[in-house]
Design an enzyme around this catalytic site. Structure first.
Site, mmCIF file in Angstrom:
data_model
loop_
_atom_site.group_PDB
_atom_site.id
_atom_site.type_symbol
_atom_site.label_atom_id
_atom_site.label_comp_id
_atom_site.label_asym_id
_atom_site.label_seq_id
_atom_site.Cartn_x
_atom_site.Cartn_y
_atom_site.Cartn_z
ATOM 1 N N THR A 189 -0.502 -8.018 0.319
ATOM 2 C CA THR A 189 0.046 -6.680 0.539
ATOM 3 C C THR A 189 0.806 -6.587 1.859
ATOM 4 O O THR A 189 0.549 -7.372 2.786
ATOM 5 C CB THR A 189 -1.110 -5.649 0.577
ATOM 6 O OG1 THR A 189 -0.569 -4.328 0.605
ATOM 7 C CG2 THR A 189 -1.995 -5.827 1.789
ATOM 8 N N THR A 235 0.020 -2.883 -3.280
ATOM 9 C CA THR A 235 -0.620 -4.193 -3.112
ATOM 10 C C THR A 235 -0.535 -4.890 -4.458
ATOM 11 O O THR A 235 -0.346 -4.231 -5.481
ATOM 12 C CB THR A 235 -2.119 -3.995 -2.757
ATOM 13 O OG1 THR A 235 -2.225 -3.282 -1.531
ATOM 14 C CG2 THR A 235 -2.886 -5.298 -2.654
ATOM 15 N N THR A 246 -6.390 -2.422 -5.366
ATOM 16 C CA THR A 246 -5.154 -1.929 -4.752
ATOM 17 C C THR A 246 -5.384 -0.455 -4.412
ATOM 18 O O THR A 246 -6.179 0.215 -5.063
ATOM 19 C CB THR A 246 -3.948 -2.045 -5.700
ATOM 20 O OG1 THR A 246 -4.192 -1.247 -6.873
ATOM 21 C CG2 THR A 246 -3.687 -3.482 -6.138
ATOM 22 N N GLY A 247 -4.675 0.024 -3.407
ATOM 23 C CA GLY A 247 -4.813 1.434 -3.045
ATOM 24 C C GLY A 247 -5.305 1.601 -1.618
ATOM 25 O O GLY A 247 -5.190 0.673 -0.805
ATOM 26 N N ARG A 291 -3.071 -2.500 12.222
ATOM 27 C CA ARG A 291 -4.017 -1.959 11.215
ATOM 28 C C ARG A 291 -4.210 -2.989 10.105
ATOM 29 O O ARG A 291 -3.261 -3.591 9.612
ATOM 30 C CB ARG A 291 -3.466 -0.657 10.642
ATOM 31 C CG ARG A 291 -4.292 -0.057 9.501
ATOM 32 C CD ARG A 291 -3.800 -0.491 8.134
ATOM 33 N NE ARG A 291 -4.463 0.224 7.049
ATOM 34 C CZ ARG A 291 -4.332 -0.102 5.764
ATOM 35 N NH1 ARG A 291 -3.573 -1.120 5.411
ATOM 36 N NH2 ARG A 291 -4.955 0.585 4.825
ATOM 37 N N SER A 302 5.794 -2.981 -1.565
ATOM 38 C CA SER A 302 4.394 -2.899 -1.161
ATOM 39 C C SER A 302 3.799 -4.261 -0.852
ATOM 40 O O SER A 302 2.622 -4.357 -0.496
ATOM 41 C CB SER A 302 3.579 -2.240 -2.281
ATOM 42 O OG SER A 302 3.500 -3.075 -3.408
HETATM 43 N N1 GLY Z 1 -4.970 -1.882 -0.256
HETATM 44 C C1 GLY Z 1 -3.983 -2.173 0.689
HETATM 45 C C2 GLY Z 1 -4.149 -1.539 1.998
HETATM 46 O O1 GLY Z 1 -4.732 -0.471 2.112
HETATM 47 O O2 GLY Z 1 -3.667 -2.093 2.950
#
Ligand code: GLY
Length: 359
Positions: A223, A205, A256-257, A233, A88
């Site tokens: 991340t 992340t 994170t998430g 993106r 990740s």
């Molecule tokens: N929190 C990491 C992402 O959505 O890229």
């Protein structure tokens, strides 16, 4: 790599509070953990996401040796950026839909209230180090894509392929099983380890935030972002105020998430602001979760059959007194803390309990 589709909430305890939330009342609810005591003055502390137990240990070593908190948190997350087993972050991170690893990172330094970030950076293993150079060696805060790569190379970073055999194989499986109406066929026999077969969408992340003995705060978030994302993106991690925020007078927060949910909430800024108004780190993180849940209700495709988010998003916070906390939507999360005495994983506070049988 957790999937959230089979979770449920209880009608008592935390779930009762959540019911009030769904009825429109933003009532603070119970948490899995009891928060933390203030540190004795002069005690350094380091907080990270659940994949950051090595980061908190390393960062504390740097702080105990008299190092700067930004050096400490970056040294900590570099361990995870360099680790091909963490899919990740950094090297070995899961790629975009074209099979290319694109990295996002931000740093923020309390004493000078400065920040730097890079997004959609390819071929550079340690985006956190590049983010720091954006902060220290430019008049900018965020550099993206080709420009970020050129900037990194100007500072001597070497390009390398960040796709490992494991992350390539996971990407290929996704590509081959995405549709039966395209020209890609899955293999006749399963060749992927079981733990990678369910990797359909991840937002892994690492966030790491620290306070040193002199009360200086710093943070970093890094991340590879959402797996299989559309090229270019960008998630929340490199966005100051969303994936990271530090105010040296108040505290630090990170996430994170699912980045999209955080980008629509600016949670790290909210959390620091809430701590500035007297909320504990854990309360501030729970309030940010509530804010995300309330807005997510407006988007049915992001909700389970009970109107709760069908994705994960966790927050981490540390205040000027050395108190720390973390919260997410669902029970079961862990985060890493070195409190100056011991380095261990602790329970993330939550809004919703898992139903019996949920993973
Ligand atoms: N929190 C990491 C992402 O959505 O890229």
């Amino acid at each position: 790599m957790t999937r959230y589709s089979r979770r449920n909430f209880l009608k008592t305890g935390a779930g009762a509070g959540a019911a009030a939330l769904f009825a429109g009342g933003l009532t603070p609810r119970s948490a899995a953990s009891a928060g933390s005591p203030a540190a004795a003055p002069g005690t350094p502390r380091v907080v990270s996401s659940g994949n950051g137990i090595r980061a908190t240990a390393k960062a504390m070593d740097v702080l105990r040796a008299g190092g700067d908190p930004l050096d400490a948190v970056i040294a900590g997350v570099n361990i995870v950026e360099d680790d091909p087993e963490d899919m990740s972050v950094g090297y070995g991170g899961l790629p975009n839909e074209d099979g290319v690893v694109e990295l996002d990172s931000s740093v923020m330094y309390g004493p000078t209230h400065s920040a730097g970030a890079v997004a959609a950076l390819r071929n550079i293993k340690n985006p956190s180090q590049v983010a720091r150079l954006v902060m220290e060696r430019t008049d900018h805060v965020l550099i993206v894509g080709e420009g970020a790569l050129k900037f990194a190379k100007a500072h001597g970073f070497k390009e390398e392929d960040l796709l490992t055999e494991k992350s390539r194989a996971a990407w290929l499986r996704w590509k081959e099983t995405m549709s039966d109406r395209d020209n890609w066929f899955p293999p006749k026999t399963e060749s992927l380890p079981e733990d990678l077969r369910s990797v359909m969408s991840t937002h892994g992340t690492i966030n790491c935030i620290a306070i040193d003995a002199a009360g200086r705060l710093a943070g970093v978030t890094t991340t590879s972002g959402l797996s299989w994302k559309i090229a270019g993106r960008v998630g929340d991690s490199p966005i100051i105020g969303a994936g990271l925020y530090v105010d040296n007078e108040i505290g630090a927060a990170g996430s994170t998430g699912r980045g999209e949910a955080n980008l629509l909430t600016c949670a790290s800024y909210r959390i620091v602001d809430a701590m500035g108004r007297g909320k504990s780190p854990e309360q501030a993180c729970l309030e940010a979760c509530e804010a995300v849940v309330a807005k997510t209700k407006l988007v049915p495709r992001l909700c389970d059959d009970q109107g709760r988010p069908n994705f994960g998003l966790d927050f981490y916070a540390l205040n000027k007194k050395g108190e720390f906390g973390s919260a997410g939507f669902y029970q079961g999360g862990k985060y890493a803390v070195h409190d100056g005495v011991e380095n261990k994983l602790r329970d993330v506070a939550y809004l919703f309990k898992r139903r019996e049988g949920d993973r």
